[in-house]
Design a protein around this motif. Sequence first.
Motif, short mmCIF file in Angstrom:
data_model
loop_
_atom_site.label_atom_id
_atom_site.label_comp_id
_atom_site.label_asym_id
_atom_site.label_seq_id
_atom_site.Cartn_x
_atom_site.Cartn_y
_atom_site.Cartn_z
N ILE A 100 0.86 -1.17 0.18
CA ILE A 100 0.16 0.26 -0.05
C ILE A 100 0.83 1.15 0.19
O ILE A 100 0.68 2.96 -0.68
CB ILE A 100 -0.76 0.53 0.89
CG1 ILE A 100 -2.02 1.48 1.23
CG2 ILE A 100 -0.53 0.26 2.46
CD1 ILE A 100 -3.63 0.52 2.03
N THR A 155 -1.32 5.74 2.85
CA THR A 155 -1.60 5.17 2.50
C THR A 155 -3.20 5.20 3.15
O THR A 155 -3.71 4.81 2.75
CB THR A 155 -0.41 4.26 3.16
OG1 THR A 155 -1.12 4.39 5.67
CG2 THR A 155 0.42 4.20 3.09
N GLN A 156 -3.24 5.79 3.90
CA GLN A 156 -4.62 6.28 4.48
C GLN A 156 -5.55 6.52 3.37
O GLN A 156 -6.93 5.94 3.75
CB GLN A 156 -4.88 6.90 5.91
CG GLN A 156 -5.77 7.49 5.67
CD GLN A 156 -6.75 6.54 6.06
OE1 GLN A 156 -7.25 5.73 6.21
NE2 GLN A 156 -7.19 7.68 7.64
N SER A 158 -5.79 3.42 1.47
CA SER A 158 -6.89 2.18 2.03
C SER A 158 -8.66 2.63 2.11
O SER A 158 -9.19 1.29 1.87
CB SER A 158 -6.82 2.44 3.18
OG SER A 158 -7.39 1.49 4.23
N PRO A 210 -4.29 -5.70 -1.46
CA PRO A 210 -4.01 -6.13 0.12
C PRO A 210 -3.99 -7.43 -0.23
O PRO A 210 -4.67 -7.97 0.15
CB PRO A 210 -4.96 -5.40 0.61
CG PRO A 210 -6.42 -5.46 -0.31
CD PRO A 210 -5.84 -5.50 -2.01
N ARG A 265 -4.05 -6.61 6.98
CA ARG A 265 -5.65 -6.49 7.23
C ARG A 265 -6.38 -7.72 8.63
O ARG A 265 -7.19 -5.84 9.38
CB ARG A 265 -6.64 -6.77 6.07
CG ARG A 265 -7.79 -6.34 6.26
CD ARG A 265 -8.30 -6.48 4.80
NE ARG A 265 -8.09 -5.38 3.38
CZ ARG A 265 -9.34 -5.14 2.85
NH1 ARG A 265 -9.88 -5.78 1.83
NH2 ARG A 265 -8.92 -4.42 1.28
#
Lengths: 350, 350
Positions: free
Chosen positions: B9, B20-21, B24, B52, B57
């Motif tokens: 990511i 990266t947020q 996401s 991902p 995760r």
Amino acid sequence: MSARRRPTIKEVAAAAGVSTQTVSRVINNRPDVAPETFERIQQIISETGYSPNMFARGLTQGRSHTLGVVAYGLEYFGPSRVLTGIEQQAAAVGYAISLNLIHEPEQADVEGLLASLVSRQVDGIIWAVPDVGDNRAWSNAAGSDHPVPVLLVGGMGGQSLLGSIGIDNRAIGRLATEHLLSGGARHVGLVTGPMDWWESRERQLGWRESLQERGLPASDRQIANGDWSATSGEAGLYQLVEQAPDLDAVFASNDQMALGVMHAAHRLGRRIPDELSVVGVDNIAEASHFWPALTTVDQPLRDAGGLAVRELDGAIRRARAARRGQDGAPAPRTLLQPKLVIRESSRPTP
Amino acid sequence: MSARRRPTIKEVAAAAGVSTQTVSRVINNRPDVAPETFERIQQIISETGYSPNMFARGLTQGRSHTLGVVAYGLEYFGPSRVLTGIEQQAAAVGYAISLNLIHEPEQADVEGLLASLVSRQVDGIIWAVPDVGDNRAWSNAAGSDHPVPVLLVGGMGGQSLLGSIGIDNRAIGRLATEHLLSGGARHVGLVTGPMDWWESRERQLGWRESLQERGLPASDRQIANGDWSATSGEAGLYQLVEQAPDLDAVFASNDQMALGVMHAAHRLGRRIPDELSVVGVDNIAEASHFWPALTTVDQPLRDAGGLAVRELDGAIRRARAARRGQDGAPAPRTLLQPKLVIRESSRPTP
DNA sequence: CTGAAAGCGCTTACAG
DNA sequence: CTGAAAGCGCTTACAG
């Protein structure tokens, strides 16, 4: 059936008065821990019921000890045997299995499936979907740049660079046909499986080769197309006796169709094996109790599944080694041999 | 078949010039991203083939979207159908499946299996191993404190607190027996499955109840013990005609044994159905092509598998809700109903 | 609509 | 033989 928080390595470490690092050594069975420390930690682990979180472990180690298995038609004989072999060997070698079933072998979302397997961090993939139509086109393109090793099982039609394990289906056709000929048959009919299946085509080829080597005819009049079902086998015999009045034997491409053929023979009043010899393929559990007991060709399906796991395990190890500079060996293609099982539906060799 | 490092990511974020947020947010399809940012990131994702890492995760979310499935005897009809149902429904609801096969239903390392499933972070467990002997003793002890929801499939013998889905096997026995009686049979024999199986005992109970309700005898002389195999069915009929000379019908506890019974009847020269009616259980694919075509009882096995997934999914949601203070509902016990399929091996109702 | 910080539960070098 | 630190690749609050 509810949820309770599981203990973590931190809690175990705190309880034992050591660092998480030391606990890690214990759960990974590393030698460099003082016996009494080891003991104490072990004690706390079993008291608390601690077991390591595989996600965390997988995240650091970059592997899951899981094999992705893509299969089709569990309700059929072949696929279920192959899967049993895979699971058994995987358990023995220490892999878990992530199972994905395909319901339409010709139109699976291959890309999506492989991607989801890869994102689930499987160490390798076994593709045990029958080679039907062009559903393996992807594998020809798939090269050595795939993120994880992939192994094909059953069906060797493509020109794939991937490794594959299969059963010699041409030998199946030859075995069955030569047995019928050695029992005195001269007009051997064939009920095929679906012709877009690699297995069907190979079995037909074996049948044809055996006949031609003896200078016997192998014409289209001797062929009826089936779809693996007993019903299609029954229809197949009706069709064959129309097309080839001299018919004295039938090679059915699986046992279910052989059952249908025998069913039709009973209705037509043709005695088996005296007037009509019948041979099937698979050696399903019921075959020895058909009426009459069915001569058939046995395939080492479980072996194929087991071998697939061992080969893939090897490929996984090689890939990990290659990452450190060494090279992976070329993909192996293995063909396992079938075996004839003689019972009462075929005339014996004199 | 080799290994290439997969993009993370972070790399996608760097390439897109965002955090990266934000990436996401895109891969989780959250609404609060500017359309053009979304587009750009999506673009980079498909270019790089990013997907991902499920370990990362799962680690943060505390769930795997995976169901642990423990099954037995894939090569048998029932289990393979149930598993097909499970897989299909799981795929539909969005769960992956971690498959574990048991090879000896009576002596599995239950603790170890469950622990390994739990440490693999499965969201729930489906226990689809037959209820044989006391192999479910553990489930009586297993209470609501289990780390993840567990659901039992097939076999409802225990007093477990866990939820369970099964098929009404007593109804199977009644359906078969009453059909035979309505066709005029008065001396109905029974070939059982192994008596340590819950299914076998229930089917026998149904057979016995039906006979007794009509005031007909249901003695041990009318019973032969089988082991599910066609061979044991064949032996069963030989035994029954010895013990009960008046025998005019047989309920075989599965289709394979029914096949063996018919095989033996042919050898004994007893015409089916005129002199002997036969009914099986399962409705396997070959049953309609047996000679004669077999009357049998069809079980909704795939439905049971599918229902199991839905129930378990519900339990998982409830457990997650309970963690936030609400309570889980009591474990459901569901019994599905079988269906008679009349063919030619039994005398018709006049 | 976007980002800096902290953390999920482990393991991997690196010290000592 | 043991531990402190950093990091695996994400997501979850929390700010702005």
